[in-house]
Design an enzyme around this catalytic site. Structure first.
Site, PDB file in Angstrom:
ATOM      1  N   LYS A  78       1.009  -1.196   0.030  1.00 42.46           N
ATOM      2  CA  LYS A  78      -0.025  -0.085   0.027  1.00 42.46           C
ATOM      3  C   LYS A  78       0.680   1.293  -0.179  1.00 42.46           C
ATOM      4  CE  LYS A  78      -3.820   2.186   2.692  1.00 42.46           C
ATOM      5  NZ  LYS A  78      -4.668   1.884   3.876  1.00 42.46           N
ATOM      6  N   SER A 153      -9.667   1.809   2.550  1.00 43.72           N
ATOM      7  CA  SER A 153      -8.919   2.581   1.783  1.00 43.72           C
ATOM      8  C   SER A 153      -7.802   1.857   1.253  1.00 43.72           C
ATOM      9  CB  SER A 153      -8.425   3.732   2.643  1.00 43.72           C
ATOM     10  OG  SER A 153      -7.228   3.006   3.740  1.00 43.72           O
ATOM     11  N   SER A 177     -10.007  -0.508   7.029  1.00 39.39           N
ATOM     12  CA  SER A 177      -9.264  -0.387   5.472  1.00 39.39           C
ATOM     13  C   SER A 177      -8.658  -1.706   5.082  1.00 39.39           C
ATOM     14  CB  SER A 177      -8.532   0.747   5.506  1.00 39.39           C
ATOM     15  OG  SER A 177      -8.982   1.795   5.297  1.00 39.39           O
TER      16      SER A 177
HETATM   17  N1  GLN Z   1     -13.160   4.000   5.804  1.00 37.25           N
HETATM   18  C1  GLN Z   1     -12.748   4.596   7.112  1.00 37.25           C
HETATM   19  C2  GLN Z   1     -12.193   6.146   6.892  1.00 37.25           C
HETATM   20  O1  GLN Z   1     -12.767   6.539   5.804  1.00 37.25           O
HETATM   21  C3  GLN Z   1     -11.437   3.593   7.571  1.00 37.25           C
HETATM   22  C4  GLN Z   1     -10.363   3.890   6.883  1.00 37.25           C
HETATM   23  C5  GLN Z   1      -9.024   3.211   7.273  1.00 37.25           C
HETATM   24  O2  GLN Z   1      -9.400   1.950   7.800  1.00 37.25           O
HETATM   25  N2  GLN Z   1      -7.849   3.880   6.873  1.00 37.25           N
HETATM   26  O3  GLN Z   1     -11.930   6.574   7.803  1.00 37.25           O
END
Ligand code: GLN
Length: 485
Positions: A78, A153, A177
């Site tokens: 990532k 994400s 995420s």
């Molecule tokens: N979707 C969640 C957010 O927008 C979690 C994102 C994540 O785990 N990095 O914050």
């Protein structure tokens, strides 16, 4: 089967027996990337040249009899983990020119284990999102249906594994995420206990929630990755000294006599009927494997989203203050003075969602509102954690859906942040409590989209998590399909 379709443990056998070489596996993987990447857009940066050099080195090591289980295996990263000498954007314009001078701890570990890095994967900007749609580099697509999002994400990392554009990948999970995109792409995704994997060199979003973890094609591979990733690091002050077991020993152990908790608050309105059906089936499968399912209650679940959207933006607003155009990263051209430069840099460098989070977080931390919002949220967070502590006195693991619905359409939720936030309903409380969680494929919708089931365990019980996940995987024996790309 082609080499790029295999798992780490399958390839590692073939490397050990000299049936294939890392160069062949790497060539097969990049051949696959050439064929499908234009459709999937899983990567921001490919690392082809260094990958082949690493593959060559791996083959030499194998010849000398130095073959670790990750030696010569193509892994995607990532774009939130710092890679020395390779662009690391965090999905943002703000870091569109950032080449880290050092490697993240997990990169050091993977390098030492002999892994081959295929590239840096696409993600929501600064990991804020659930679909990759907030990425400065465009949206990744779900390999199962290119009109749909892969989740986020870490959507690029999940899509890359699902599309066989790597053998395994690294993601990060602040509110879901890793697990949410794993579920939506039909792969395995594990979020370790907070403190289990070093965050050194992970670009910070919400430091009290962020954890790094793997995406893999099966549960055994997740154990293999955890064996490499987990462990103490004195450069991360929240890193744990808790001993790291051999996670692979939990694979295939069985769960006879286990008590598995079903939290009543997770099977409520908003849950897609096909997801509910698949997860209820997974509960039966766990029982067939010899476990006893018990109802448990996590009464503060209903507050988890509200608490997260105070705590995470608050921490983000502080973490992202460093992007000011002075030290590194993007700087807006042509400003009148320092203040003007800050304003122009942050206005042009960040996207809409990141700005929304910074404003929310700054507000929640500001004098006069701190007690009402941030302090209150921290208190409720403790209650959420306590719910889990109590539930784990009654059961060995918890089973829940990973996501409320299968993958949604590109653009479907971008106009309504609340709808987007709701896709993390079942994953967020795990991060608030700091416990580990894993998503495992548990079936397909009628239209052929993957569905995931989530298992949770108490702090530092990744072994238990892998044990139940592998027992489930074996018992369920879900039909292995591949996306039609
Ligand atoms: N979707 C969640 C957010 O927008 C979690 C994102 C994540 O785990 N990095 O914050």
């Amino acid at each position: 089967m082609e080499l790029h379709q295999l798992t780490i443990h399958e390839l590692s056998e073939k490397l050990r027996s000299k049936e294939t070489s890392s160069e062949e596996i790497t060539a097969s993987t990049f051949g696959r990337i050439d064929a499908v990447e234009k459709d999937v857009h899983a990567y921001i940066t490919l690392m082809k040249e260094t990958a082949f050099a690493e593959a060559k080195r791996a083959d030499e090591a194998i010849k000398k009899g130095e073959c670790g289980v990750l030696t010569g295996i193509p892994i995607a990263l990532k774009d939130i983990v710092c890679t020395k000498g390779t662009l690391t954007t965090c999905g943002s314009r703000m870091l569109s020119n950032f080449i880290p001078p050092y490697d993240a701890a997990v990169i050091e570990k993977l390098r030492a284990a002999g892994a081959v890095f295929t590239g840096k994967t696409n993600m929501d900007e600064f990991a804020m999102g659930s679909s990759t749609e907030t990425s400065f580099y465009g949206t990744s697509r779900n390999p199962w249906d290119l009109e749909r999002i892969p989740g986020g994400s870490s959507g690029g990392s999940a899509a890359a594994v699902a599309a066989d554009e790597c053998i395994a990948s690294i993601g990060s999970d602040t509110g879901g995420s890793i697990r949410q995109p794993a579920a939506l792409c039909g792969v395995v995704g594990l979020k370790p206990t907070y403190g289990r994997v070093s965050r050194f060199g992970l670009i910070a979003f919400a430091s009290s929630l962020d954890q790094i973890g793997p995406f893999t094609k099966d549960v055994e591979d997740a154990a293999i990755m955890m064996n490499v990733l987990a462990g103490y690091d004195n450069r991360d002050s929240t890193s744990s000294i808790e001993e790291v077991p051999d996670y692979r020993q939990f694979i295939g152990k069985g769960i006879e006599g286990w008590a598995v908790g079903i939290p009543r608050e997770f099977f409520v309105g908003g849950l897609d009927p096909e997801v509910e059906k698949a997860v209820r089936q997974a509960v039966k499968t766990v029982e067939e494997a010899g476990a006893r399912c018990v109802e448990v209650s996590l009464p503060h679940t209903e507050y988890s989203l509200a608490v997260y959207y105070i705590v995470a933006p608050a921490e983000a607003s502080s973490n992202l203050a460093r992007y000011d155009g002075v030290k590194y990263g993007f700087r807006a051209p042509e400003s009148r003075d320092l203040l003007d430069m800050y304003k122009k840099t942050r206005s042009a460098g960040f996207g809409t969602e990141v700005k929304r989070r910074i404003m929310l977080g700054t507000y929640a931390l500001s004098s006069g509102y701190y007690d009402a919002y941030y302090k209150k949220a921290s208190q409720v967070r403790s209650l959420i954690k306590r719910d889990f502590d109590e539930a784990f006195t009654m059961c060995d693991a918890i089973i829940t859906p990973t996501t409320p619905t299968p993958a949604f359409r590109i653009g479907e939720k971008t106009g309504d942040p609340m709808q987007m936030y709701l896709s993390d309903l079942f994953t967020i409380s795990t991060n608030m409590a700091g416990i580990p969680g894993i998503s495992v494929p548990c079936g397909y919708s009628a239209s052929g989209l993957p569905i995931g089931v989530q298992f949770l365990a108490a702090h530092f019980q990744e072994g238990r998590l892998l044990q139940i996940a592998s027992a489930y995987e074996k018992q369920a024996n879900i039909e292995k399909r591949r996306p039609n790309l």
